[in-house]
Design a protein around this motif. Structure first.
Motif, PDB file in Angstrom:
ATOM      1  N   TYR A  95      29.924  56.634  37.072  1.00 26.96           N
ATOM      2  CA  TYR A  95      30.823  57.239  36.095  1.00 26.96           C
ATOM      3  C   TYR A  95      31.880  58.074  36.830  1.00 26.96           C
ATOM      4  O   TYR A  95      31.571  58.746  37.827  1.00 26.96           O
ATOM      5  CB  TYR A  95      30.049  58.163  35.140  1.00 26.96           C
ATOM      6  CG  TYR A  95      28.951  57.472  34.372  1.00 26.96           C
ATOM      7  CD1 TYR A  95      29.177  56.983  33.088  1.00 26.96           C
ATOM      8  CD2 TYR A  95      27.682  57.293  34.930  1.00 26.96           C
ATOM      9  CE1 TYR A  95      28.172  56.355  32.371  1.00 26.96           C
ATOM     10  CE2 TYR A  95      26.674  56.658  34.223  1.00 26.96           C
ATOM     11  CZ  TYR A  95      26.916  56.188  32.949  1.00 26.96           C
ATOM     12  OH  TYR A  95      25.927  55.560  32.256  1.00 26.96           O
ATOM     13  N   ASP A  96      33.107  58.039  36.306  1.00 27.24           N
ATOM     14  CA  ASP A  96      34.121  58.952  36.837  1.00 27.24           C
ATOM     15  C   ASP A  96      34.188  60.186  35.945  1.00 27.24           C
ATOM     16  O   ASP A  96      33.392  60.328  34.997  1.00 27.24           O
ATOM     17  CB  ASP A  96      35.483  58.251  36.952  1.00 27.24           C
ATOM     18  CG  ASP A  96      36.025  57.757  35.607  1.00 27.24           C
ATOM     19  OD1 ASP A  96      35.531  58.239  34.551  1.00 27.24           O
ATOM     20  OD2 ASP A  96      36.914  56.892  35.593  1.00 27.24           O
ATOM     21  N   ALA A  97      35.102  61.066  36.230  1.00 25.06           N
ATOM     22  CA  ALA A  97      35.175  62.331  35.503  1.00 25.06           C
ATOM     23  C   ALA A  97      35.494  62.129  34.022  1.00 25.06           C
ATOM     24  O   ALA A  97      35.147  62.965  33.188  1.00 25.06           O
ATOM     25  CB  ALA A  97      36.222  63.234  36.154  1.00 25.06           C
ATOM     26  N   GLN A  98      36.136  61.016  33.693  1.00 21.34           N
ATOM     27  CA  GLN A  98      36.498  60.749  32.293  1.00 21.34           C
ATOM     28  C   GLN A  98      35.392  60.015  31.533  1.00 21.34           C
ATOM     29  O   GLN A  98      35.525  59.722  30.344  1.00 21.34           O
ATOM     30  CB  GLN A  98      37.792  59.907  32.228  1.00 21.34           C
ATOM     31  CG  GLN A  98      39.053  60.677  32.613  1.00 21.34           C
ATOM     32  CD  GLN A  98      39.100  60.933  34.115  1.00 21.34           C
ATOM     33  OE1 GLN A  98      38.788  60.045  34.917  1.00 21.34           O
ATOM     34  NE2 GLN A  98      39.485  62.148  34.495  1.00 21.34           N
ATOM     35  N   GLY A  99      34.298  59.701  32.244  1.00 20.45           N
ATOM     36  CA  GLY A  99      33.183  59.025  31.590  1.00 20.45           C
ATOM     37  C   GLY A  99      33.286  57.513  31.587  1.00 20.45           C
ATOM     38  O   GLY A  99      32.464  56.839  30.962  1.00 20.45           O
ATOM     39  N   SER A 100      34.271  56.962  32.270  1.00 21.51           N
ATOM     40  CA  SER A 100      34.376  55.494  32.373  1.00 21.51           C
ATOM     41  C   SER A 100      33.201  54.959  33.196  1.00 21.51           C
ATOM     42  O   SER A 100      32.769  55.598  34.158  1.00 21.51           O
ATOM     43  CB  SER A 100      35.689  55.101  33.036  1.00 21.51           C
ATOM     44  OG  SER A 100      36.785  55.545  32.255  1.00 21.51           O
ATOM     45  N   ILE A 101      32.724  53.786  32.816  1.00 13.47           N
ATOM     46  CA  ILE A 101      31.533  53.210  33.452  1.00 13.47           C
ATOM     47  C   ILE A 101      31.944  52.050  34.355  1.00 13.47           C
ATOM     48  O   ILE A 101      32.726  51.176  33.960  1.00 13.47           O
ATOM     49  CB  ILE A 101      30.538  52.707  32.393  1.00 13.47           C
ATOM     50  CG1 ILE A 101      30.172  53.823  31.408  1.00 13.47           C
ATOM     51  CG2 ILE A 101      29.286  52.138  33.041  1.00 13.47           C
ATOM     52  CD1 ILE A 101      29.308  53.359  30.252  1.00 13.47           C
ATOM     53  N   TYR A 102      31.370  52.047  35.567  1.00 15.73           N
ATOM     54  CA  TYR A 102      31.615  50.967  36.521  1.00 15.73           C
ATOM     55  C   TYR A 102      30.262  50.457  37.024  1.00 15.73           C
ATOM     56  O   TYR A 102      29.446  51.238  37.529  1.00 15.73           O
ATOM     57  CB  TYR A 102      32.442  51.464  37.708  1.00 15.73           C
ATOM     58  CG  TYR A 102      33.729  52.150  37.305  1.00 15.73           C
ATOM     59  CD1 TYR A 102      34.866  51.418  37.012  1.00 15.73           C
ATOM     60  CD2 TYR A 102      33.780  53.543  37.202  1.00 15.73           C
ATOM     61  CE1 TYR A 102      36.047  52.049  36.630  1.00 15.73           C
ATOM     62  CE2 TYR A 102      34.946  54.185  36.831  1.00 15.73           C
ATOM     63  CZ  TYR A 102      36.080  53.433  36.533  1.00 15.73           C
ATOM     64  OH  TYR A 102      37.228  54.060  36.157  1.00 15.73           O
ATOM     65  N   VAL A 103      30.013  49.163  36.874  1.00 17.36           N
ATOM     66  CA  VAL A 103      28.746  48.566  37.289  1.00 17.36           C
ATOM     67  C   VAL A 103      28.960  47.719  38.536  1.00 17.36           C
ATOM     68  O   VAL A 103      29.925  46.962  38.633  1.00 17.36           O
ATOM     69  CB  VAL A 103      28.156  47.695  36.155  1.00 17.36           C
ATOM     70  CG1 VAL A 103      26.953  46.900  36.653  1.00 17.36           C
ATOM     71  CG2 VAL A 103      27.754  48.576  34.980  1.00 17.36           C
ATOM     72  N   GLY A 104      28.062  47.864  39.508  1.00 18.32           N
ATOM     73  CA  GLY A 104      28.145  47.069  40.726  1.00 18.32           C
ATOM     74  C   GLY A 104      26.869  47.172  41.523  1.00 18.32           C
ATOM     75  O   GLY A 104      25.966  47.960  41.200  1.00 18.32           O
ATOM     76  N   ARG A 105      26.770  46.395  42.580  1.00 18.65           N
ATOM     77  CA  ARG A 105      25.549  46.374  43.394  1.00 18.65           C
ATOM     78  C   ARG A 105      25.375  47.655  44.193  1.00 18.65           C
ATOM     79  O   ARG A 105      24.266  48.038  44.543  1.00 18.65           O
ATOM     80  CB  ARG A 105      25.570  45.145  44.296  1.00 18.65           C
ATOM     81  CG  ARG A 105      25.432  43.844  43.508  1.00 18.65           C
ATOM     82  CD  ARG A 105      25.829  42.619  44.296  1.00 18.65           C
ATOM     83  NE  ARG A 105      25.753  41.415  43.450  1.00 18.65           N
ATOM     84  CZ  ARG A 105      26.714  41.048  42.599  1.00 18.65           C
ATOM     85  NH1 ARG A 105      27.826  41.781  42.479  1.00 18.65           N
ATOM     86  NH2 ARG A 105      26.572  39.967  41.871  1.00 18.65           N
ATOM     87  N   ASN A 106      26.502  48.325  44.493  1.00 13.94           N
ATOM     88  CA  ASN A 106      26.477  49.612  45.180  1.00 13.94           C
ATOM     89  C   ASN A 106      27.812  50.295  44.942  1.00 13.94           C
ATOM     90  O   ASN A 106      28.747  49.694  44.383  1.00 13.94           O
ATOM     91  CB  ASN A 106      26.178  49.445  46.676  1.00 13.94           C
ATOM     92  CG  ASN A 106      27.093  48.410  47.310  1.00 13.94           C
ATOM     93  OD1 ASN A 106      28.321  48.530  47.256  1.00 13.94           O
ATOM     94  ND2 ASN A 106      26.489  47.375  47.914  1.00 13.94           N
ATOM     95  N   GLU A 107      27.918  51.536  45.358  1.00 13.14           N
ATOM     96  CA  GLU A 107      29.144  52.293  45.100  1.00 13.14           C
ATOM     97  C   GLU A 107      30.338  51.683  45.816  1.00 13.14           C
ATOM     98  O   GLU A 107      31.446  51.639  45.269  1.00 13.14           O
ATOM     99  CB  GLU A 107      28.954  53.752  45.533  1.00 13.14           C
ATOM    100  CG  GLU A 107      30.160  54.626  45.184  1.00 13.14           C
ATOM    101  CD  GLU A 107      29.958  56.099  45.521  1.00 13.14           C
ATOM    102  OE1 GLU A 107      30.970  56.829  45.617  1.00 13.14           O
ATOM    103  OE2 GLU A 107      28.789  56.513  45.713  1.00 13.14           O
ATOM    104  N   ALA A 108      30.119  51.193  47.044  1.00 13.00           N
ATOM    105  CA  ALA A 108      31.228  50.597  47.793  1.00 13.00           C
ATOM    106  C   ALA A 108      31.787  49.391  47.040  1.00 13.00           C
ATOM    107  O   ALA A 108      33.011  49.211  46.958  1.00 13.00           O
ATOM    108  CB  ALA A 108      30.745  50.191  49.184  1.00 13.00           C
ATOM    109  N   GLU A 109      30.911  48.561  46.504  1.00 15.70           N
ATOM    110  CA  GLU A 109      31.373  47.396  45.744  1.00 15.70           C
ATOM    111  C   GLU A 109      32.144  47.834  44.505  1.00 15.70           C
ATOM    112  O   GLU A 109      33.177  47.234  44.155  1.00 15.70           O
ATOM    113  CB  GLU A 109      30.189  46.527  45.344  1.00 15.70           C
ATOM    114  CG  GLU A 109      30.600  45.274  44.564  1.00 15.70           C
ATOM    115  CD  GLU A 109      29.420  44.449  44.081  1.00 15.70           C
ATOM    116  OE1 GLU A 109      29.009  43.549  44.827  1.00 15.70           O
ATOM    117  OE2 GLU A 109      28.931  44.716  42.968  1.00 15.70           O
TER     118      GLU A 109
END
Length: 926
Positions: free
Chosen positions: A418-432
Motif C-alpha cells: 500500500y502507498d500513503a493514499q491506500g492504493s493497492i499493488y500486488v506482486g511477488r515481492n516489493e521490487a517487482e
C-alpha cells in the motif's frame, strides 16, 4: 533369526523394525512400475496424533504397503501444516510460561515469528515421531512443511496469478470474527452449540405515531446497528406498513419497514429487525435492499463510536445489559422469556464468534464452483462411498466467495503493498511491484499485515509439494509422474474446506485433477457412540493404546488444563471405572487391525477397546502358529511353490487363493472392514487352527513324502499369509517373516519387498476338489471333539467310534481319513455298523446323513448322558422351529434372495436329520 521368543511382545521389535525400514530407504518411490500416489492430509505442526489421524493414517498406510508389494511405484507425500492460529496460541502460551514478560506484541512481528521458528525446530516434529510409531511408511525425505520455501513460492505465485486474473479482490464483507484472536476464522473453526438464552420482545414505534411494531431478538445490543425492520410481503397484517418508517429506540434514527420473503411469518410477531453488519442472514437482506451497513463493534467486541455516546466503549454483554435496562425504563421492553439458541464459538478460544464487517481478501468463487462440480459430475473424480458426492454438490451449489485473509503474523504474508493514499499493488515481492507499477524509491510502500488462511496453502498441496511453479523442481520431484494422485483419504467434515478447493485450484493452475478417488472416512467416536472431546473426558490417545499408560497418568491427562473441579472429578471417576488398571500396551499392530476392522462405510465408528484386546490376541495366535511351524521345520529348507501330497495341503492352498482374491477385491473397493474379516478368518480358523491340526498327522506319520510336503506347505503358506496381512499389521508380520524367509530361500531383505499374494499365483486346478473332503473332515473332528467335551473324556483316553448310515462318499472318506480321524480325535478304532438302532448305548452326533456313535460303557454316567441328549434334542427342535417359521412366512419366501430361501430349506433338512438320529440314540437310554 530362525527362532522366536516364546511370547509375543510388540515392545521388543516395533520401534527397531521401523528404524530399519526408514534407514533402508524402502519408503521412497522406486521410479519403476505404474505410479501410485497418496497425499497425506497435512496435520497441524502444533498437534499430536489423535484417533482421527490414527484411523486415516492406518488406512493410507495399508493402501501404500499393498500397492508397494504389488509392484507399483508408490509415493506417499508426507508433510505438516503451519496451522496459523493454533501455532500463535501455543507460542504465546509458551512465552507466558517462561515468565520473562515477553508477549507477541512486545516482541513485534519479526521477533515473534523468530520465536515460532525456534519452537518449530524444537518440538514441531512431535506428530511426525508419533506417526512413525504407528508404522507410517511415507517418504519422509520429501516431507513438506507449508512454510518451506518451495511451498511458500507456490502460495505467492498462486495469489499473484489469481489477482492478475481478477479472481482475488479486497472488499468489505461479513466474516466470522474471534474477538480474542482478533482475526477472521473459517466456518470449520466455528462450533455451534445449543445453549440456554433469552428471547427479548422490543417495541419499535412507527415514526408517524400510528402505532408500534414488536420484534423479537436474542441479541438486543445489536439493535443499535439496525437499519430496517422486515415483514413478509404476503403478510396481510403488515402490508399497509411497508414503506413506512419506525424510530429505532435509544438512537432516534428512522429506519424503513421493508418486505422480504426471508421472514418466517409464524415466528414471534412476524416482524424481524435487520442488522446487516452483525448477522449473516441480515447481511444478505441488506445487500438485496441496499441497506446501510453499520458496524457497532471494535475488533475486541466492544461498542464503537457508531452507537449513542452512553453506550460507547462497553463490552458487548455489558452493552446488552445497558440497552435492556434503558428499554425497560422507556417502556419498550415488551417481554423476556427463556429460549434455546445455537451459539457459535471459536474452537480455539471458546469465545462467542461475532459476525463482523471488515476489509478482507476474497477469492471469487462462481467459476471455480461450476468447474469443480463439473469435474466430479463428469467422472474425473469419484467419491467413495458415492453418496458423499451429494455433500460436495450441496457446497458447490451454495457457495460464497472465499475469505482468505487472517489477521495473524504466522503464515504466508499477503503479497500486497500500500502507498500513503491506500492504493493497492500486488506482486511477488516489493521490487517487482515497484518495477511493474513504475514506483520510485521515494514512494513509501508498506506490505499488508495480514496472512493467508491455512486452507489457501493447503488447497495447493497436490502441486505445491511437486515443485510448482518451478519447472526444474517439478521435473525433479516427478510432477508429470505423480499428479494426479491415486486416492485422497480424508474426513467428511472437510469435503468443502479442503477437498473441493484442491480440486478447483489444481485444475486451474495445472489443468489436471488432484486425485482420482476421494475415500471419505467416518468419525471415530468412543465405545458408546459419543464424540471424543476434552470436556467429556473420553479422548483416547492412540499412542497410549500402542504403548500403554498407567491409570494415574491417564487421569492426569484427561483432567489436566483449565477445567471446573466438579467436571474434573466426574471425569476422573468415569476414567477409573472404565480403566481400573490403566490402558495396557496393545502395540501398533493391534490398534491398526482394530481400525481396519471398524472401517465400514458408515458415518460414525465406535472404537471399542475390547476389539483391540481381541486383535492383540490375534497377533499372539499368529506368533504361536509361526513358532509351531518353525519348530516343526527345524533344519529344513525349501524352494519354489509346494507340490502338495495331501488333501489338507490342497485345501489350504485353495483357501489361500480365495483369500487373496478377496483381499484384492476389498482393497479395490476400500472395504477395509471386509478385508480385515477375510484375513482374520483365514489366518485364525483356516491356518492357525485347522491346517496346523491337519498337519500334525502328516508330520507324525510314516509317509516321508507327505511329511516333507506338509513342512514345505506350512512354511510357504505362512510366508504368503504374513504377506497378505502385512499392509494391516506390518510389525509382527515383518518380525515373523524374517524367521520364515531364510527357510524358503527368499532373497528380499524385507517383507515389504515381497510380491503381494494373488490367487492366480498358486491355485492348482485340482485344489478345489479337496475342499469338500476337508470340510467333511472338519465337521467330523468338530462333532467328535464336541462329544468328548460334553462327556468330559480325558484328552489322553482313547475311545471307539461306530459309524452308521451315511452315503457312499461318507464311507469312502471315513476310510481315507482313518488315520487323521484317529490322531485328531483320539480314537482307538473306527467300525461300521449296519443300523444305528442296533448300537449299544452311545453318545451320538450327526454329520450330514452319517451317524457318529461313541459307546458310553466305561466312559460316562448314563443318567448324565440322558440329560445331555434331552438338552441337545431341545436345541435342535428350536432350530427346526426357526426354519419352519421362516419358510412359513410368505414375506420371507417372496422377498429373500432365492439362494437364501434354498439355504433355509437345506438347513431344515439337516436339522431334521440330526433330530432323528439324536431321538433314536435317546430312546436307547430309557
Amino acid at each position: 533369526m530362525t527362532t522366536l521368543p516364546s511370547s509375543y511382545d510388540p515392545t521388543q521389535f516395533e520401534t527397531r523394525l521401523y528404524q530399519q525400514w526408514e534407514n533402508s530407504g524402502v519408503f521412497k518411490p522406486t521410479g519403476q512400475g505404474e505410479p501410485y500416489t497418496i497425499l497425506l492430509p497435512p496435520p497441524n505442526v502444533t498437534g499430536t496424533l489423535h484417533m482421527g489421524h490414527a484411523f486415516q493414517h492406518t488406512l493410507m498406510d495399508a493402501l501404500v504397503r499393498y500397492h508397494r508389494m504389488r509392484g507399483y511405484d508408490t509415493l506417499w507425500q508426507m508433510g505438516t501444516d503451519h496451522a496459523g492460529i493454533a501455532t500463535e496460541m501455543v507460542v504465546s502460551r509458551n512465552l507466558a510460561a517462561e515468565g520473562k514478560g515477553e508477549t507477541r506484541d512486545s516482541l513485534g512481528r519479526d521477533g515473534f515469528i523468530s520465536k515460532v521458528w525456534e519452537w518449530k525446530q524444537q518440538s514441531g516434529d512431535t506428530i511426525e515421531r508419533q506417526m512413525r510409531r504407528l508404522g507410517t511408511s511415507g517418504d519422509w525425505t520429501r516431507s513438506t512443511f507449508t512454510m518451506d520455501p518451495m511451498a511458500a513460492e507456490a502460495v505467492v505465485e498462486a495469489f499473484v496469478k489469481l489477482h492478475e486474473q481478477g479472481l482475488i479482490y479486497r472488499g468489505q464483507r461479513l466474516v466470522n470474527w474471534d474477538p480474542v484472536l482478533k482475526t477472521a476464522i473459517s466456518d470449520l473453526e466455528v462450533v455451534n452449540e445449543e445453549e440456554d438464552g433469552h428471547l427479548w420482545s422490543i417495541s419499535y414505534p412507527l415514526t408517524d405515531g400510528s402505532g408500534t411494531l414488536v420484534v423479537a431478538t436474542t441479541r438486543p445490543e445489536t439493535m443499535l446497528g439496525d437499519t430496517a425492520v422486515m415483514v413478509h410481503p404476503d403478510d396481510e397484517r403488515y402490508a399497509h406498513l411497508i414503506g413506512k418508517t419506525v424510530t429505532l429506540p435509544l438512537t432516534g434514527r428512522a429506519i424503513p419497514v421493508i418486505a422480504d420473503a426471508y421472514v418466517d411469518r409464524e415466528f414471534g410477531t412476524g416482524v424481524v429487525k435487520v442488522t446487516p453488519a452483525h448477522d449473516f442472514n441480515d447481511y444478505a437482506v441488506g445487500q438485496r435492499h441496499q441497506l446501510p451497513m453499520i458496524n457497532i463493534f471494535t475488533p475486541e467486541a466492544t461498542t464503537n463510536d457508531n452507537v449513542p455516546e452512553q453506550y460507547r466503549g462497553l463490552d458487548r454483554y455489558v452493552a446488552r445489559k445497558a440497552v435492556l435496562a434503558d428499554l425497560e425504563t422507556e417502556g419498550l421492553l415488551v417481554e423476556t422469556k427463556p429460549h434455546k439458541l445455537q451459539v457459535p464459538r471459536g474452537d480455539r478460544t471458546n469465545q462467542v464468534i461475532e459476525p463482523y464487517l471488515t476489509d478482507q481478501w476474497f477469492v471469487q468463487m462462481d467459476g471455480f464452483a461450476t468447474r469443480g462440480l463439473d469435474l466430479v459430475e463428469e467422472g474425473h473424480i469419484e467419491f467413495v462411498p458415492a453418496n458423499w458426492v451429494n455433500t460436495y454438490r450441496h457446497w458447490m451449489e451454495n457457495i460464497q466467495d472465499w475469505c482468505i485473509s487472517r489477521q495473524l503474523w504466522w503464515g504466508h504474508r499477503i503479497p500486497a503493498w500500500y502507498d500513503a493514499q491506500g492504493s493497492i499493488y500486488v506482486g511477488r515481492n516489493e521490487a517487482e511491484v515497484r518495477t511493474k507499477h513504475n514506483l520510485g524509491s521515494e514512494i513509501a510502500l508498506s506490505q499488508d499485515n495480514d496472512v493467508l488462511e491455512t486452507w489457501f496453502s493447503s488447497a495447493l498441496w497436490p502441486f505445491s509439494t511437486m515443485g510448482w511453479p518451478n519447472t526444474d523442481l517439478m521435473a525433479e520431484r516427478g510432477f508429470d509422474r505423480y499428479v494426479p494422485s491415486s486416492v485422497l483419504v480424508t474426513g467428511f467434515d472437510i469435503i468443502f474446506f479442503w477437498v473441493a478447493r484442491m480440486i478447483f485450484m489444481t485444475d486451474h493452475f495445472t489443468g489436471r485433477v488432484p486425485f482420482k478417488d476421494v475415500y471419505i472416512t467416518g468419525l471415530i467416536r468412543d465405545a458408546h457412540g459419543q464424540k471424543m472431546s476434552k470436556s467429556k473426558g473420553n479422548v483416547l490417545d492412540p499412542i497410549d493404546i500402542i504403548d500403554g499408560i498407567a491409570l494415574d497418568d491417564l487421569v492426569a491427562k484427561r483432567t489436566g488444563g483449565l477445567m471446573q473441579p466438579k467436571m474434573a472429578e466426574k471425569i476422573e471417576k468415569a476414567t477409573r471405572k472404565e480403566f481400573p488398571e490403566g490402558i495396557p500396551a496393545f502395540g501398533a499392530d493391534a490398534l491398526r487391525f482394530t481400525i481396519a476392522a471398524l472401517a465400514g462405510h458408515g458415518r460414525d465408528i465406535k472404537f471399542d477397546m475390547g476389539r483391540a484386546e481381541g486383535y492383540k490376541n490375534f497377533c499372539n495366535k499368529l506368533w504361536n502358529a509361526s513358532r509351531f511351524v518353525l519348530m516343526n521345520t527345524e533344519g529344513a529348507s525349501f524352494t519354489g511353490v509346494p507340490q502338495p501330497k495331501t488333501d489338507a495341503e490342497r485345501w489350504i492352498l485353495a483357501q489361500l487363493a480365495k483369500t487373496a482374491a478377496e483381499a484384492e477385491q476389498h482393497f479395490a473397493s476400500y472395504r477395509f472392514d471386509l478385508l480385515a474379516q477375510a484375513l482374520y478368518e483365514f489366518a485364525w480358523n483356516d491356518f492357525c487352527d485347522w491346517f496346523v491340526e491337519f498337519a500334525k498327522p502328516a508330520l507324525n506319520g510314516d509317509e516321508a513324502s507327505a511329511a516333507a510336503s506338509t513342512r514345505h506347505t506350512l512354511l510357504w503358506v505362512l510366508e504368503r499369509l504374513l504377506s497378505l496381512l502385512h499392509p494391516l499389521v506390518p510389525f509382527v508380520t515383518e518380525e515373523l517373516w524374517q524367521a520364515v524367509a531364510p527357510k524358503l530361500g527368499i532373497a528380499e531383505g524385507s517383507i515389504m519387498l515381497r510380491p503381494y499374494p494373488q490367487a492366480q499365483d498358486f491355485a492348482g486346478a485340482d485344489y478345489a476338489a479337496a475342499e469338500g473332503d476337508i470340510e467333511w473332515l472338519k465337521a467330523m473332528v468338530s462333532a467328535l471333539r464336541r462329544v468328548r467335551s460334553e462327556l468330559n473324556v480325558a484328552p489322553s483316553k482313547l475311545v471307539n467310534l461306530l459309524l452308521a448310515d451315511g452315503t457312499h462318499a461318507d464311507h469312502d472318506r471315513a476310510r481315507r481319513f482313518d488315520s487323521q480321524l484317529r490322531f485328531l480325535t483320539r480314537l482307538e478304532r473306527i467300525d461300521f455298523i449296519a443300523d444305528a438302532k442296533a448300537a449299544p448305548a452311545s453318545a451320538a452326533a450327526v454329520v450330514g446323513e452319517l451317524h457318529l456313535l461313541v459307546p458310553l460303557e466305561g466312559l460316562v454316567d448314563l443318567s448324565a448322558e440322558r440329560t445331555r441328549l434331552d438338552k441337545e434334542l431341545k436345541r435342535v427342535e428350536g432350530e427346526i422351529a426357526k426354519c419352519q417359521n421362516k419358510l412359513a412366512s410368505d414375506t420371507f419366501v417372496a422377498n429373500a434372495p432365492a439362494a437364501v430361501v434354498e439355504q433355509e430349506r437345506k438347513r431344515l433338512v439337516d436339522w431334521t436329520t440330526q433330530l432323528s438320529g439324536l431321538a433314536a440314540q435317546r430312546s436307547k437310554l430309557g
